[in-house]
Every structure is written in C-alpha cells, then in structure tokens.
Design a protein around this motif. Sequence first.
Motif, short mmCIF file in Angstrom:
data_model
loop_
_atom_site.label_atom_id
_atom_site.label_comp_id
_atom_site.label_asym_id
_atom_site.label_seq_id
_atom_site.Cartn_x
_atom_site.Cartn_y
_atom_site.Cartn_z
N TRP A 68 41.79 32.86 31.90
CA TRP A 68 42.81 33.81 31.43
C TRP A 68 43.79 34.16 32.54
O TRP A 68 45.01 34.12 32.36
N ASP A 69 43.25 34.52 33.70
CA ASP A 69 44.11 34.91 34.82
C ASP A 69 44.92 33.72 35.34
O ASP A 69 46.07 33.90 35.79
N GLY A 70 44.36 32.52 35.28
CA GLY A 70 45.11 31.34 35.71
C GLY A 70 46.31 31.09 34.83
O GLY A 70 47.42 30.81 35.32
N LEU A 71 46.14 31.21 33.52
CA LEU A 71 47.26 31.04 32.60
C LEU A 71 48.34 32.08 32.86
O LEU A 71 49.53 31.75 32.95
N ALA A 72 47.92 33.35 32.99
CA ALA A 72 48.89 34.42 33.22
C ALA A 72 49.61 34.23 34.55
O ALA A 72 50.83 34.42 34.66
N SER A 73 48.87 33.84 35.58
CA SER A 73 49.48 33.64 36.90
C SER A 73 50.45 32.46 36.89
O SER A 73 51.51 32.52 37.51
N GLY A 74 50.08 31.39 36.19
CA GLY A 74 50.98 30.25 36.10
C GLY A 74 52.30 30.62 35.46
O GLY A 74 53.38 30.22 35.93
N VAL A 75 52.25 31.42 34.40
CA VAL A 75 53.48 31.86 33.73
C VAL A 75 54.32 32.73 34.66
O VAL A 75 55.53 32.54 34.80
N VAL A 124 32.85 35.10 33.88
CA VAL A 124 33.67 34.78 35.05
C VAL A 124 34.59 33.60 34.74
O VAL A 124 35.80 33.64 35.00
N TYR A 125 34.03 32.55 34.16
CA TYR A 125 34.83 31.38 33.81
C TYR A 125 35.95 31.76 32.82
O TYR A 125 37.10 31.33 32.97
N ALA A 165 40.55 43.33 35.50
CA ALA A 165 39.74 44.48 35.10
C ALA A 165 38.45 44.02 34.42
O ALA A 165 37.37 44.59 34.66
N ALA A 166 38.54 42.97 33.59
CA ALA A 166 37.34 42.43 32.95
C ALA A 166 36.38 41.85 33.98
O ALA A 166 35.15 41.99 33.86
N LEU A 167 36.90 41.17 35.01
CA LEU A 167 36.05 40.67 36.08
C LEU A 167 35.33 41.82 36.80
O LEU A 167 34.15 41.69 37.17
N ALA A 168 36.06 42.93 37.00
CA ALA A 168 35.45 44.09 37.66
C ALA A 168 34.31 44.65 36.83
O ALA A 168 33.22 44.95 37.35
N VAL A 169 34.55 44.81 35.52
CA VAL A 169 33.52 45.35 34.63
C VAL A 169 32.29 44.43 34.62
O VAL A 169 31.14 44.89 34.72
N ASN A 170 32.54 43.12 34.52
CA ASN A 170 31.43 42.16 34.50
C ASN A 170 30.63 42.22 35.81
O ASN A 170 29.39 42.16 35.80
N GLY A 196 32.68 43.97 42.47
CA GLY A 196 33.30 44.72 41.38
C GLY A 196 34.43 45.60 41.86
O GLY A 196 35.48 45.68 41.22
N PHE A 197 34.22 46.28 42.99
CA PHE A 197 35.28 47.13 43.54
C PHE A 197 36.47 46.28 43.97
O PHE A 197 37.63 46.69 43.79
N ALA A 198 36.21 45.10 44.55
CA ALA A 198 37.31 44.22 44.98
C ALA A 198 38.13 43.77 43.78
O ALA A 198 39.38 43.75 43.82
N PHE A 199 37.47 43.38 42.68
CA PHE A 199 38.21 43.00 41.48
C PHE A 199 39.00 44.18 40.91
O PHE A 199 40.12 44.02 40.42
N ALA A 200 38.41 45.36 40.97
CA ALA A 200 39.12 46.54 40.48
C ALA A 200 40.37 46.81 41.31
O ALA A 200 41.43 47.17 40.77
N ALA A 201 40.26 46.62 42.63
CA ALA A 201 41.43 46.79 43.49
C ALA A 201 42.52 45.80 43.13
O ALA A 201 43.72 46.14 43.09
#
Length: 466
Positions: free
Chosen positions: A119-126, A113-114, A97-102, A176-181
């Motif tokens: 953040w998403d990499g850590l969450a996905s790894g878990v 973006v970085y 969602a943050a990526l979409a807003v940015n 932005g729309f793709a990240f929101a999806a």
Amino acid sequence: MRLRDLLIDIEPLRAGRDFRAAFIARTVSLFGLGIATVALAAQVYRLTGTTVHVAAVSMVMSVSVLVGSLVGGVLADRSDRRRVIIIARSAAALGFAALAVNAMLPEPRLWAVYLCVAWDGLASGVSVTTLMAVVPTLVRRDQLPAAGALMAITGELGSIFAPFLGGVLIAAWGAGFAFAATAVTTALTSLLLTRLRPLPPARSTDGGDGGDGEGDGHDESGSPMAALRFALRERVVGGLLLLGGVTAFFGVPVVLFPELVHTRFGGGDVMLGLLYTAPAVGSVLVSVGSGWIGRTAAPGKVLLAAVLVSGLAVAGFGLSPSVGPALAALVVVGAAGTVYGILEYALVHHSTPDRLRGRMAGVLTSQQTTGDIAGDAEVALIARWFNPGAAAVFNGLLTAVTAVVVAVAVPGLRRATLPAEDDADADDTGADGTGTGADGGPGTPSVPLGTGPAPVAAPPRAPAAG
C-alpha cells in the motif's frame, strides 16, 4: 569566481512560497521514510529470523513503487497535481499508521506487514512521480539546477541521519513507535502541501488534451508511451534516459558491501556502515558547493564527464586493496552522481513539455526502480562467477564506456545548454505560474537531438523523491 558563487544557491527558497512549501514537505517526508526503512528491516528480521523475508519485503516495496510511478505519471498529467500529491501522501500516512498498530500488537502479523508495504509503495510511487512533475513549475527555468541541488541535499542528509534516528527510536521504544513517527511526519507532509496553489494539468497547444504533440489526432494523455515517443524524437532526452538506465543498473554495488567487508576490508558492522555512508558524504559535499553547476556554460559535457568519473570510481572501488581507497572511491561516486543528477534534473525538465512531465517522471522513476532491482541481481551473479571486486570493476568500466559512446552518438547532448536568468525571465514559467516556455508553448522551441548548438535540455530523477 566569488565564494558565494560556489556555494549552494538558495534563491528558489527565497523567491517562491510554493517551492519552499514543497521543499520543507519533502525534507520532513524523507526523514520519516528513513526511520521507517530501518524499523521495517528490524521488525521483519525479528519476526522471521531470516534475511529472505527482509529481501522479499524490499522487493514488494520496489514493485509497488514501480506500479505507483506509472499510475502517478498518468494522474499527474490528467489531474490537479496538488490534489494528487496530498491524497497520495495521506494514503501513505494511513499505511504507516497501520504498520504502527500491527507492530504494537502482542503478536504482529507478517502478512499485515506485506500488505501495508505494498500500500505504501503504491502511494509513494504516485507522490514521488507527481512531485517530480510539480517542482519545475514552481521555479524559473534558470533555477532548475539550484532546485535540483536543494532537493538532492535533503535526500542525502536524510540518508545519513534518518537511519541513525530510526535506530535510536527502535532501541528506545520499539518499531511501533518508529512507524508511528513516520505516520505523523507523512501526515505533516500532506498538511504542508496544502499550501501549494492549485496545479491543474497543462493543455496541449495543438488542440489535444495532453497528447504527445505529434498532431496525429490520437489522445495519448492516458498512456506513458507518449513520453517514450517524445524521448525518441528528442534524442537528447533519449540519451539521458540511456545514461540513467545504465547508471541505475550498473551503479554503486551496495549488495557487494557485506561480502567485501568480510573477505577484504574487515572491521565488521562499523566498516559496513561507513561504506554505506561514503557515497552520501560525497553527495552532500557537492550539493553544498553546487553553485557553479547551474552556471556552467557546458552542462551537457559536465554531465557526461560526471558519468565517466562515476564509472571509473566504481571500478576503482572494486580494485581497492584496503578500506581507505575504497571509501575515497565511494565518496567520488557519490559526488559525481550528484553532479549528474542535478544536471539531468535541469536538462530533462527544461526540454520536456509540462503536459508530459508527469509521464516522463513516471518513466524515470520506473527506470530507476527496475534498474536497482535488476542491477542487484546482475552484480551478485557476476560476483558469484568471479569475485566481488571483479563485479564492481566490470560495472564501473561499462558505465564509463557508455558515457563515451553517448557523448559520440548524441552530439546534441554534448552541446546542450541551460537558459540564463534573462532568457528565463523572458519566456519561462516562474514561481507565480505565469509564462509559456515550460509547457511547450511559444518560446520553447523543440530541438531534436544532434541538430546543433541550440539551447537543448532534458528531464529529472534523483533529486525529486518523497
């Protein structure tokens, strides 16, 4: 053999509500992640005009996934796995969602973006690691190959269709729309996973709290080293870790595709897309016809043969004089890799006690991630010293030789078997969470490597992502 025995076995979907929920959640998640992958590359390139930042963002994602996998392995063995996955996927949804807003800002920020990617990499790894530990507790042990095949086919279908869908969304409405999806699909994943029953950590039968089972009085529940020590004792698992490391490091040389298209095959971007798609096509074909894999009487031998064939096919790709043989070789690579992945998934989980599955999944995910990163650098360096074709041939032959060496050095892996349905009904943890066989209790004897033709097995990787 009847035709239905050759087709993919969907019994795990019919038999278990929990597995069905995890399967649907993973499918939704993978399509969202595929969309985000394309959007991320497109946005970063448009912001910077250089592939250096595109590669750097990919590196940040890989490193954060690596860290998240190790942390997730410990959490999966210490906490309720259902809660861990839901929290991790919810955190990932916030990152997307943050990526979409940015992306929707008049001037998107590269530093944002970085930060979001880390953040998403850590969450996905878990979440990936925890899901790998969860799935074997949702099905009977004799259904592990079928569960692995179902997980594999969703990943491959996602890799074929999700990037195309991402490109369409970006072209029509922007990144932005793709990240929101992706944020929406990730949140939906969290909602679907709330249907899982509570999945508390298993307790060691020797009185420890999730230790490595050696009875040495030390609490190893917080350390991934317990999984590594287990792999050293259970040498079949160790052999699979070695094979997994080699296949990750010397696998499909995707970094060579652009140069080979430019110097040998021609065809431009369309041809490049076909090269990326070919392994997924082979994987889907095998997954659809995977019913025989779970019924094979010699899964260890079939797994080793799949690694051998995959290595030879990679070498064949490097030797291909034109695009036709190259595509055929990559289809074989994808097909053989899927056979290996399904059997590795079943064998590893069959022989790994439930109290160690989280950390073992973390070790496997970390191995895959580091292998991909280091492997890209290795094959690019060899291609620079010689040429892209020679680099592919070298990697493929080394993979094939490793399969032969492991087959000779680890006789227990050659003789490894999987439980039949009657055996699984007698002593395994089924979809209702009862039984003792899968968690290292009575009914799952530990069989060290090379001790004879007893039913031995090992842990998963490729099929469990998300």
